[in-house]
Design an enzyme around this catalytic site. Structure first.
Site, PDB file in Angstrom:
ATOM      1  N   GLU A 185     -21.562  33.722  10.922  1.00 43.45           N
ATOM      2  CA  GLU A 185     -22.226  34.556  11.918  1.00 43.45           C
ATOM      3  C   GLU A 185     -21.579  35.935  12.092  1.00 43.45           C
ATOM      4  O   GLU A 185     -21.178  36.327  13.195  1.00 43.45           O
ATOM      5  CB  GLU A 185     -22.324  33.801  13.247  1.00 43.45           C
ATOM      6  N   GLU A 300     -26.461  25.711  10.189  1.00 43.56           N
ATOM      7  CA  GLU A 300     -26.286  25.225  11.564  1.00 43.56           C
ATOM      8  C   GLU A 300     -27.646  25.199  12.228  1.00 43.56           C
ATOM      9  O   GLU A 300     -28.441  26.130  12.085  1.00 43.56           O
ATOM     10  CB  GLU A 300     -25.375  26.136  12.399  1.00 43.56           C
TER      11      GLU A 300
END
Length: 521
Positions: A185, A300
Site C-alpha cells: 500500500e 488483501e
C-alpha cells in the site's frame, strides 16, 4: 427403509414448521443436473491467505493454527508483512564500516515450516530494515519502518542476495512458482513515506534485482489500497520496459482503507457487489494495457480494514465472504482473505477473546463462522454444475453431489460497525429453498447437512450473551469450541430410484447451508 422417488427432508421438526410459514412468503428454487457441467470450480478462494507479519509466523500457536486450517482449506500461498523488518534481523550494517550484514536464519525457519505444510510464500518485500532506511517513520505497534532505502545499491544487493539464497536453498523450480510483490500500500503515507514516483523507482530496482537472479521469477505490484494507481503503474512500467508478471491491489467492504490502531468508525458499504465491481474494473485496466497477460491478485480483502471491527467475528461475515468469492472469481486469479488468524499485532495483541480481529480463528483456536465459509468451499466437489442461482454452488465429485447455499442480506445499520455488531443480531426467516438435482445415479445415499448462522457455529453471539468477558476459562474455551464444532446438524439415509433428488429447507438472513449427498453403495 421406504423407497421414494422424490426425497424431501427437513432438518428438524421446528424447521418444518418454519418452512411452512416461509413458503408462503418466498420460494427460492435451485436446480442442477449432474450431466450439465459449468466447468472446474474456481480455486480463487484458496490460492492465497493473509497473515500479519513474518515474525508472528515463528510462534508455535500461529503455526499450529495454520496447520489446522491447511487440513481443512489447503491454501496454496500465504502473504504477510514484515519480512525485512528488524525483528527478523535480515539486514544490519557494521557500525564502523557500514558494510552490510545479512542473516537468513529466521526467514529460513519460517519458510521451511511453510513448505513443510504445503503452503508457498507470496513474498511481500517490506518493510525497510532500519539500518538501510532513509528515514525513521514507522507504523503499527511493532514499529515497521516505511521509509525508502537510503542506498539503492545496498537495497539492490539485499534483494539479489536474498532471492539468490532462496534459489540455492529451495531450488530454481520451486522458487519459479513463488510470487514477488514489491511493498504494501505505497499509496498511503502511513505505509510508504514517499511519493508515487518514489514507489515506482523502488519497484524499478526491486523488479530488476529479482529478475537478475532468474528471468523466470515472477514479480509484480503495486499492492495499493482501494485499487489505486493501477493504470499509472502499468503505464510507468511500459515506458521503462519493466516486467509485470502480475498486478496486486487491495479492497475492503467499508469506506475506510487504513485503520492502524482500530480507532476509526467503520461502516459496511451499502453496495451489494462493491468488491466484485472493483475486481472487474481492475481486470479491465490490465486488459487495456501492455500487460494483458498479467495475472490479477487481490492480496488483501475483507469486510473491514480494522483489526478491531466486530463484524469479523459475526455470522454475517461468512455470508459476505461467499458472496464476494462467487462474484469476483471470474476476473481475479486470487482473493487473499486478510487474515487466517487473530494472532495479529498491528494494533498490539488482542486483549479479549473476541475483539474484532481479522482471523478465521480467534486467539483460543475457536473457529469463527468465516472459517466454515472456507471449509465448505474446499469440500465442494471440483466439478461445478450449471446453476442460475447467484448465491449457491452445486458441484459433483466421485462419490456424490455437494451444494453450498447462502443468503447475503446487508445488515441494515443506523450506526457504525463497532456499535451495531457489539450487540446480538438475531436473524429472521427469509425464504424456503427448494434444491433439485437431476440425473443422480440410482442407489442409497447419506445426506449430511451443515450450517452457519445465528447461534449455529456462531460463538460470537454466545460471547455477547455472556456480557463480552475480557477473559474466558479453559472450560469455557472448550464449550465455545463445541458450539463451533462444524458437526452436521442432521444426517439421513435415502434411496433414489428415479434419478431425482429434492431437498427443502428454510433459510434465514445470512445463513450458510452446506449439503453433502454421499453415495453409500
Amino acid at each position: 427403509m421406504k423407497i421414494i422417488s422424490i426425497i424431501k427432508i427437513s432438518l428438524t421438526y421446528s424447521f418444518l414448521l418454519a418452512s411452512v410459514w416461509v413458503q408462503a412468503q418466498n420460494i427460492r428454487n435451485i436446480t442442477a443436473n449432474v450431466n450439465l457441467i459449468a466447468g472446474n470450480k474456481s480455486n480463487v478462494y484458496n490460492e492465497c491467505i493473509g497473515a500479519g507479519r513474518a515474525n508472528e509466523g515463528l510462534r508455535a500457536d500461529w503455526q499450529q493454527q495454520l496447520a489446522a486450517i491447511q487440513k481443512d482449506v489447503h491454501f496454496k500461498y500465504i502473504r504477510f508483512h514484515g519480512l525485512l523488518h528488524d525483528d527478523m534481523r535480515v539486514y544490519a550494517e557494521d557500525k564502523k564500516t557500514g558494510a552490510p550484514i545479512y542473516n537468513w536464519q529466521n526467514i529460513d525457519r519460517l519458510y521451511d515450516y511453510l513448505l513443510s505444510i504445503k503452503i508457498k510464500p507470496f513474498v511481500e518485500f517490506g518493510f525497510m530494515p532500519s539500518d538501510l532506511a532513509a528515514g525513521t517513520k514507522t507504523i503499527f505497534w511493532w514499529k515497521a519502518n516505511v521509509s525508502k532505502p537510503k542506498s539503492y545499491e545496498k537495497w539492490d544487493a539485499l534483494i539479489t542476495k536474498l532471492v539468490q539464497h532462496w534459489k540455492e536453498r529451495y531450488g530454481e523450480e520451486e522458487v519459479k512458482t513463488w510470487y514477488f510483490e514489491v511493498w504494501n500500500e505505497p499509496d498511503l503515507k502511513g505505509f510508504f513515506d514517499g511519493t508515487q514516483a518514489d514507489y515506482f523507482e523502488l519497484y524499478n530496482h526491486t523488479a530488476k534485482a529479482v529478475k537478475s537472479v532468474s528471468p523466470a521469477y515472477r514479480v509484480g505490484g503495486p499492492a495499493t489500497s482501494a485499487t489505486k494507481w493501477i493504470g499509472d503503474f502499468l503505464g510507468y512500467c511500459e515506458a521503462n520496459k519493466l516486467p509485470v508478471d502480475f498486478v496486486t491491489t487491495h479492497d475492503y467492504g467499508t469506506t475506510s482503507v487504513l485503520d492502524e490502531m482500530g480507532t476509526k468508525k467503520q461502516q459496511l458499504k451499502n453496495i451489494r457487489d462493491t468488491i466484485a465491481r472493483d475486481v472487474t474494473s481492475v481486470r479491465g485496466i490490465i486488459n487495456a494495457s501492455a500487460y494483458k497477460k498479467a495475472e490479477l491478485h487481490f492480496t488483501e480483502w475483507n469486510t473491514s480494514p480494522s483489526s478491531r471491527d466486530p463484524i469479523h467475528d459475526t455470522y454475517q461475515n461468512a455470508a459476505y465472504i461467499l458472496h464476494v468469492l462467487k462474484k469476483a472469481s471470474a476476473y481475479s486469479n486470487s482473493m487473499s482473505y486478510w487474515t487466517f488468524t487473530d494472532i495479529f499485532e498491528e494494533a498490539g495483541p488482542g486483549q479479549t477473546p473476541f475483539h474484532g480481529g481479522f482471523g478465521l480463528m480467534n486467539l483460543q483456536d475457536i473457529k469463527k463462522p468465516s472459517y466454515y465459509a472456507y471449509k465448505f468451499m474446499d469440500e465442494l466437489g471440483k466439478t461445478e454444475l450449471k446453476n442460475a442461482d447467484e448465491s449457491s454452488y452445486v458441484c459433483k465429485s466421485a462419490n456424490g453431489v455437494q451444494a453450498l447455499i447462502w443468503d447475503w442480506t446487508h445488515p441494515y445499520q443506523n450506526s457504525y460497525n463497532q456499535d451495531y455488531f457489539s450487540k446480538e443480531q438475531p436473524s429472521v426467516l427469509k425464504e424456503t429453498v427448494k434444491l433439485k438435482v437431476a440425473n443422480i445415479a440410482k442407489g442409497k445415499y447419506s445426506v449430511e447437512v451443515y450450517k452457519v448462522g445465528y447461534k449455529q457455529n456462531d460463538p460470537y453471539s454466545t460471547y455477547l450473551t455472556m456480557g463480552k468477558p475480557s477473559q474466558i476459562t479453559k472450560a469455557e474455551v472448550e464449550k465455545f469450541k463445541m458450539l463451533s464444532s462444524g458437526l452436521p446438524i442432521s444426517k439421513a439415509l435415502v434411496t433414489i430410484t428415479n434419478g431425482t433428488f429434492e431437498y427443502e429447507l428454510p433459510l434465514r438472513q445470512n445463513d450458510v447451508v452446506f449439503l453433502k449427498l454421499i453415495k453409500t453403495n
